[in-house]
Design a protein around this motif. Sequence first.
Motif, PDB file in Angstrom:
ATOM      1  N   ALA A 191     -37.300 -34.674 -16.531  1.00 54.52           N
ATOM      2  CA  ALA A 191     -36.417 -35.807 -16.867  1.00 54.52           C
ATOM      3  C   ALA A 191     -35.410 -36.085 -15.741  1.00 54.52           C
ATOM      4  O   ALA A 191     -35.032 -37.236 -15.505  1.00 54.52           O
ATOM      5  CB  ALA A 191     -35.687 -35.522 -18.178  1.00 54.52           C
ATOM      6  N   VAL A 192     -34.985 -35.010 -15.045  1.00 52.36           N
ATOM      7  CA  VAL A 192     -34.027 -35.175 -13.941  1.00 52.36           C
ATOM      8  C   VAL A 192     -34.645 -36.052 -12.848  1.00 52.36           C
ATOM      9  O   VAL A 192     -34.017 -37.005 -12.362  1.00 52.36           O
ATOM     10  CB  VAL A 192     -33.615 -33.792 -13.355  1.00 52.36           C
ATOM     11  N   PHE A 193     -35.902 -35.764 -12.500  1.00 54.42           N
ATOM     12  CA  PHE A 193     -36.536 -36.518 -11.412  1.00 54.42           C
ATOM     13  C   PHE A 193     -36.975 -37.912 -11.855  1.00 54.42           C
ATOM     14  O   PHE A 193     -37.000 -38.843 -11.055  1.00 54.42           O
ATOM     15  CB  PHE A 193     -37.679 -35.698 -10.801  1.00 54.42           C
ATOM     16  N   GLU A 194     -37.278 -38.026 -13.159  1.00 56.72           N
ATOM     17  CA  GLU A 194     -37.607 -39.351 -13.695  1.00 56.72           C
ATOM     18  C   GLU A 194     -36.385 -40.262 -13.533  1.00 56.72           C
ATOM     19  O   GLU A 194     -36.479 -41.387 -13.077  1.00 56.72           O
ATOM     20  CB  GLU A 194     -37.930 -39.201 -15.190  1.00 56.72           C
ATOM     21  N   ARG A 195     -35.220 -39.722 -13.876  1.00 62.03           N
ATOM     22  CA  ARG A 195     -33.980 -40.500 -13.760  1.00 62.03           C
ATOM     23  C   ARG A 195     -33.681 -40.795 -12.283  1.00 62.03           C
ATOM     24  O   ARG A 195     -33.256 -41.907 -11.933  1.00 62.03           O
ATOM     25  CB  ARG A 195     -32.839 -39.689 -14.411  1.00 62.03           C
ATOM     26  N   ALA A 196     -33.934 -39.819 -11.407  1.00 61.30           N
ATOM     27  CA  ALA A 196     -33.690 -40.024  -9.972  1.00 61.30           C
ATOM     28  C   ALA A 196     -34.478 -41.233  -9.478  1.00 61.30           C
ATOM     29  O   ALA A 196     -33.951 -42.073  -8.736  1.00 61.30           O
ATOM     30  CB  ALA A 196     -34.078 -38.772  -9.188  1.00 61.30           C
TER      31      ALA A 196
END
Length: 345
Positions: A191-196
């Motif tokens: 989810a962190v990289f999706e948001r990035a």
Amino acid sequence: MPDQDLHSTIRALPKIDLHRHLEGSLRLETLIAVATEYEITLPSFNVESLRPYVQMMPGEERSWRKFLGKFSVLRQFYRSEKIIKRVTQEVIADAAADNIKYMELRFTPQALNNLMRCDYAAVVDWVCAATAEASQQHDIQVRLILSMNRHESVEIGELVLQAAIEYHKAGVVGVDLAGQEDGFSGLPFRAVFERAKTEGLGVTIHAGEWAGAHNVGEAVEYLHADRIGHGIRSIEDQRILSMLVARGTALEVCPKSNIDSGVIDSFESHPLPRLYAHGVKTTINTDDPLISNVTLTDEIVSMMHHAAMSLDDVKTHIMAAANASFLPAAEQTALAAKFGAWLSA
Ligand SMILES: [Zn+2]
């Protein structure tokens, strides 16, 4: 071409480093100066006697434990804004002296704030300010990547991403997943990289270095990786190789680091030429110049000398790096055009 002439030729070439860690790039002399000023206990205050504690030495056993062990001495140095700004400026000055014209320098906010316990935003602010100042003083364009570690919590990752979003306009162009690859899946950070990505940041994931090709697949398919840190073990899996070629995912290869951490036995057996021959977009970078005692020039010369890479191959690698930067589209095009003109001159 004799070694010395080859070294001068490559040094004079305008270059790009997309994978260099601030924390692995400090100067030995600075460690001693800072330790003296801040009364930090060091195993030695002499450059040559201190060297084995922070640098891989000839004949030393090569393993990721040994390699990461060097960082434990370095971790005690991040004690003030003044130190962080100084080391950032020196890392950029050293890259410019090697004729690197574009660099994406990465750092781990959690490592820099470990002793000071300040907000991540504070350390990111200092590195951004020092980067802007050093870029004015030297003929180099620098952008920043914030790293988080697989073996640390997702909550830390979320805070690092928050800082990256906050400082996007101040020079941060991407986020990175680093740390202990073997035994720590990157999936909890999905989810962190999706948001990035939705925030317009570039994503690079250390994978296929200390663990197998499956981790490269995970990074590309689930973590939105635009580039892979190392990724050299992709050579072990035809499906992953085909995926990298089809998607045009660039690998940030750091040859000496792979030898120093025990992943590869020698430059001669390095998979870089085979990945390149397969059509994978490979780039050449330094990782940790202090720990590996290398410049980008050294890395390129080693691959030419031991892995039969030609000057044209080197230029192709530099152009691959120009086209894989995390700059916004218009700046990216301008960077590639500039390097295209320099390298064909
Ligand atoms: Zn790295």
